[in-house]
Write a protein that holds these residues in place. Structure first.
Motif, PDB file in Angstrom:
ATOM      1  N   ASP A   1      41.688  70.881  46.532  1.00  0.00           N
ATOM      2  CA  ASP A   1      42.777  69.920  46.758  1.00  0.00           C
ATOM      3  C   ASP A   1      43.714  70.447  47.848  1.00  0.00           C
ATOM      4  O   ASP A   1      44.816  70.913  47.562  1.00  0.00           O
ATOM      5  CB  ASP A   1      43.541  69.703  45.445  1.00  0.00           C
ATOM      6  N   PRO A   2      43.281  70.370  49.109  1.00  0.00           N
ATOM      7  CA  PRO A   2      44.027  71.041  50.176  1.00  0.00           C
ATOM      8  C   PRO A   2      45.060  70.157  50.885  1.00  0.00           C
ATOM      9  O   PRO A   2      45.048  68.932  50.764  1.00  0.00           O
ATOM     10  CB  PRO A   2      42.921  71.388  51.169  1.00  0.00           C
ATOM     11  N   VAL A   3      45.927  70.815  51.621  1.00  0.00           N
ATOM     12  CA  VAL A   3      46.648  70.168  52.715  1.00  0.00           C
ATOM     13  C   VAL A   3      45.764  70.359  53.939  1.00  0.00           C
ATOM     14  O   VAL A   3      45.323  71.482  54.222  1.00  0.00           O
ATOM     15  CB  VAL A   3      48.029  70.810  52.949  1.00  0.00           C
ATOM     16  N   GLY A   4      45.463  69.279  54.643  1.00  0.00           N
ATOM     17  CA  GLY A   4      44.587  69.363  55.804  1.00  0.00           C
ATOM     18  C   GLY A   4      45.336  69.169  57.102  1.00  0.00           C
ATOM     19  O   GLY A   4      46.069  68.193  57.258  1.00  0.00           O
TER      20      GLY A   4
ATOM     21  N   THR B   1      52.891  71.525  59.035  1.00  0.00           N
ATOM     22  CA  THR B   1      51.931  71.839  57.976  1.00  0.00           C
ATOM     23  C   THR B   1      52.593  72.649  56.867  1.00  0.00           C
ATOM     24  O   THR B   1      52.378  72.385  55.673  1.00  0.00           O
ATOM     25  CB  THR B   1      50.730  72.620  58.544  1.00  0.00           C
ATOM     26  N   GLU B   2      53.407  73.630  57.245  1.00  0.00           N
ATOM     27  CA  GLU B   2      54.075  74.472  56.239  1.00  0.00           C
ATOM     28  C   GLU B   2      55.027  73.644  55.377  1.00  0.00           C
ATOM     29  O   GLU B   2      55.121  73.844  54.170  1.00  0.00           O
ATOM     30  CB  GLU B   2      54.834  75.613  56.914  1.00  0.00           C
ATOM     31  N   ARG B   3      55.708  72.694  55.988  1.00  0.00           N
ATOM     32  CA  ARG B   3      56.615  71.857  55.214  1.00  0.00           C
ATOM     33  C   ARG B   3      55.841  70.957  54.247  1.00  0.00           C
ATOM     34  O   ARG B   3      56.299  70.695  53.141  1.00  0.00           O
ATOM     35  CB  ARG B   3      57.497  71.021  56.143  1.00  0.00           C
ATOM     36  N   ALA B   4      54.671  70.481  54.673  1.00  0.00           N
ATOM     37  CA  ALA B   4      53.835  69.667  53.789  1.00  0.00           C
ATOM     38  C   ALA B   4      53.354  70.502  52.603  1.00  0.00           C
ATOM     39  O   ALA B   4      53.301  70.017  51.469  1.00  0.00           O
ATOM     40  CB  ALA B   4      52.634  69.110  54.559  1.00  0.00           C
ATOM     41  N   VAL B   5      53.004  71.759  52.851  1.00  0.00           N
ATOM     42  CA  VAL B   5      52.586  72.669  51.779  1.00  0.00           C
ATOM     43  C   VAL B   5      53.729  72.870  50.791  1.00  0.00           C
ATOM     44  O   VAL B   5      53.540  72.815  49.573  1.00  0.00           O
ATOM     45  CB  VAL B   5      52.131  74.024  52.366  1.00  0.00           C
ATOM     46  N   ALA B   6      54.933  73.092  51.317  1.00  0.00           N
ATOM     47  CA  ALA B   6      56.099  73.304  50.458  1.00  0.00           C
ATOM     48  C   ALA B   6      56.398  72.059  49.622  1.00  0.00           C
ATOM     49  O   ALA B   6      56.744  72.148  48.446  1.00  0.00           O
ATOM     50  CB  ALA B   6      57.307  73.675  51.319  1.00  0.00           C
ATOM     51  N   HIS B   7      56.244  70.893  50.234  1.00  0.00           N
ATOM     52  CA  HIS B   7      56.539  69.633  49.541  1.00  0.00           C
ATOM     53  C   HIS B   7      55.526  69.332  48.443  1.00  0.00           C
ATOM     54  O   HIS B   7      55.898  68.925  47.335  1.00  0.00           O
ATOM     55  CB  HIS B   7      56.556  68.480  50.546  1.00  0.00           C
TER      56      HIS B   7
ATOM     57  N   GLU C   1      47.848  74.730  47.045  1.00  0.00           N
ATOM     58  CA  GLU C   1      47.563  76.146  47.245  1.00  0.00           C
ATOM     59  C   GLU C   1      46.396  76.398  48.195  1.00  0.00           C
ATOM     60  O   GLU C   1      45.846  77.493  48.244  1.00  0.00           O
ATOM     61  CB  GLU C   1      47.293  76.815  45.889  1.00  0.00           C
ATOM     62  N   GLU C   2      46.015  75.356  48.938  1.00  0.00           N
ATOM     63  CA  GLU C   2      44.934  75.484  49.915  1.00  0.00           C
ATOM     64  C   GLU C   2      45.324  74.751  51.196  1.00  0.00           C
ATOM     65  O   GLU C   2      45.910  73.667  51.143  1.00  0.00           O
ATOM     66  CB  GLU C   2      43.641  74.870  49.381  1.00  0.00           C
ATOM     67  N   VAL C   3      44.988  75.352  52.327  1.00  0.00           N
ATOM     68  CA  VAL C   3      45.177  74.704  53.631  1.00  0.00           C
ATOM     69  C   VAL C   3      43.859  74.751  54.377  1.00  0.00           C
ATOM     70  O   VAL C   3      43.198  75.802  54.419  1.00  0.00           O
ATOM     71  CB  VAL C   3      46.261  75.408  54.474  1.00  0.00           C
ATOM     72  N   VAL C   4      43.453  73.621  54.934  1.00  0.00           N
ATOM     73  CA  VAL C   4      42.224  73.594  55.733  1.00  0.00           C
ATOM     74  C   VAL C   4      42.552  73.115  57.149  1.00  0.00           C
ATOM     75  O   VAL C   4      43.453  72.301  57.348  1.00  0.00           O
ATOM     76  CB  VAL C   4      41.138  72.696  55.105  1.00  0.00           C
ATOM     77  N   LEU C   5      41.821  73.643  58.102  1.00  0.00           N
ATOM     78  CA  LEU C   5      41.961  73.262  59.505  1.00  0.00           C
ATOM     79  C   LEU C   5      40.682  72.573  59.927  1.00  0.00           C
ATOM     80  O   LEU C   5      39.596  73.154  59.836  1.00  0.00           O
ATOM     81  CB  LEU C   5      42.211  74.506  60.372  1.00  0.00           C
TER      82      LEU C   5
ATOM     83  N   GLU D   1      51.420  84.351  54.403  1.00  0.00           N
ATOM     84  CA  GLU D   1      52.830  84.542  54.057  1.00  0.00           C
ATOM     85  C   GLU D   1      53.226  83.726  52.827  1.00  0.00           C
ATOM     86  O   GLU D   1      54.119  84.118  52.079  1.00  0.00           O
ATOM     87  CB  GLU D   1      53.713  84.170  55.250  1.00  0.00           C
ATOM     88  N   ARG D   2      52.544  82.600  52.615  1.00  0.00           N
ATOM     89  CA  ARG D   2      52.828  81.753  51.451  1.00  0.00           C
ATOM     90  C   ARG D   2      51.875  82.041  50.285  1.00  0.00           C
ATOM     91  O   ARG D   2      51.936  81.386  49.249  1.00  0.00           O
ATOM     92  CB  ARG D   2      52.737  80.269  51.837  1.00  0.00           C
ATOM     93  N   ASN D   3      50.972  83.003  50.502  1.00  0.00           N
ATOM     94  CA  ASN D   3      50.018  83.418  49.473  1.00  0.00           C
ATOM     95  C   ASN D   3      49.131  82.261  48.999  1.00  0.00           C
ATOM     96  O   ASN D   3      48.927  82.056  47.805  1.00  0.00           O
ATOM     97  CB  ASN D   3      50.761  84.045  48.276  1.00  0.00           C
ATOM     98  N   ILE D   4      48.615  81.488  49.963  1.00  0.00           N
ATOM     99  CA  ILE D   4      47.714  80.380  49.651  1.00  0.00           C
ATOM    100  C   ILE D   4      46.407  80.562  50.431  1.00  0.00           C
ATOM    101  O   ILE D   4      46.342  81.318  51.401  1.00  0.00           O
ATOM    102  CB  ILE D   4      48.329  79.001  49.979  1.00  0.00           C
TER     103      ILE D   4
END
Length: 324
Positions: A122-125, A236-242, A246-250, A270-273
């Motif tokens: 369930d990532p932020v992409g 992207t970092e703000r979307a992760v915070a919102h 716990e996953e980010v994909v590029l 830095e965000r431990n994700i």
């Protein structure tokens, strides 16, 4: 189950054949030009000319017969109208000829969905390509756009800059190589508006500075990348915070850029994700991601009549309810 996917939203025609666990074939061909951008009519002609040979090659590589395929999937949009129509027509013809179910796939969602073949849940992409720049995440049963470009995609901006300085198309790899030799940062417009981005300002100013002859092209390329990519990471970092994910994909063609990967990886650490980039052949426009997304949709019970396979040039990611 085996699904055949046809991608053709822009300059790349791709044919992919997949199961839920494996890519059996992923064949593509990209239209390139030395001057100017991609004309929709030329893209359509390119796709029409190569569809049959690429399909044959994909089936051979996958070691399957078209009759072994369970579902036909195609890129329904967003993209260039003439190119989309060639792909949709081909998909309909195959579905009708061989009596196979057909599924229309949102190109942007497919870029993120293919990462789930590799265990991403369930990532932020961060989706970065020529025509699209979006930060996507699944919220409330739909892929929401948490931030996007207000004018041109980051890939388009880089390619246009490359053409303006005489490097031809595609310009991304050439600009990245030049940027690695850059030694001096030159201030360029940094435009983040809320959660959205704009790249026309940085493009105009970078070209203007180059034409003055006062700056090294390597330094401008370096500064272009650092400025534009920093804006992408910020959103992207703000979307992760919102979202608290716990996953980010590029994903997308610009995911090939090593500097962008490095910056997004640093933010994730830095965000431990978890940070993940698929193999490049699955980052760029490709048929395998269309096939995989189509397979997941079909298994969830989504069905299309032939009448529902009309192309959608401005197909928004949040139009589609995600039930798979």
């Amino acid at each position: 189950m085996i699904t055949l996917g046809i991608e053709g939203t822009a300059h790349t025609l791709g044919i992919g054949i997949v199961t839920e666990e494996k890519v059996l074939a992923n064949i593509f061909d990209t239209l390139t030009t030395e001057k100017g951008g991609i004309h929709p009519k030329e893209a359509a002609e390119h796709h029409a000319k190569l569809l049959r040979p690429l399909l044959k090659k994909a089936l051979q590589e996958a070691k399957v017969n078209i009759k072994d395929v369970d579902v036909i999937a195609f890129s329904q949009g967003p993209g260039l109208g003439p190119a989309l129509r060639v792909v949709a027509t081909a998909a309909r013809a195959l579905a009708l000829r061989y009596n196979k179910p057909i599924v229309g796939v949102n190109h942007c969602i497919a870029h993120v969905e293919i990462t789930k073949m590799f265990g991403i849940r369930d990532p932020v992409g961060l989706y970065v390509s020529g025509g699209n720049t979006q930060v996507l995440a699944l919220e409330g049963g739909r892929y929401r756009v948490f931030g996007e470009t207000l004018d041109i995609g980051i890939g388009n901006a880089i390619d246009t800059f490359a053409r303006e300085v005489g490097l031809g198309f595609p310009g991304g790899p050439k600009i990245e190589k030049l940027a690695q030799k850059g030694e001096k940062y030159i201030e360029l417009p940094y435009t983040v508006k809320g959660m959205d981005l704009s790249f026309s300002g940085i493009l105009t100013e970078a070209v203007r500075k180059y034409k003055t002859g006062k700056y090294k092209l390597e330094d401008i390329a370096y500064s272009f990348q650092e400025t534009a990519f920093a804006a992408l990471i910020e959103v992207t970092e703000r979307a992760v915070a919102h979202t608290g994910k716990e996953e980010v994909v590029l994903v997308g063609g610009v995911a090939a850029n090593n500097r962008l990967r490095e910056m997004l990886k640093t933010m994730s650490e830095e965000r431990n994700i978890k940070f993940f980039v698929p193999p490049y052949d699955l980052c760029r426009d490709n048929g395998a991601m269309i096939a995989y997304n189509g397979l997941r949709m079909f298994k969830a019970g989504i069905r299309f009549s032939i009448e529902e396979t009309i192309v959608k040039q401005k197909f928004r990611t949040d139009e589609m309810e995600v039930t798979w």
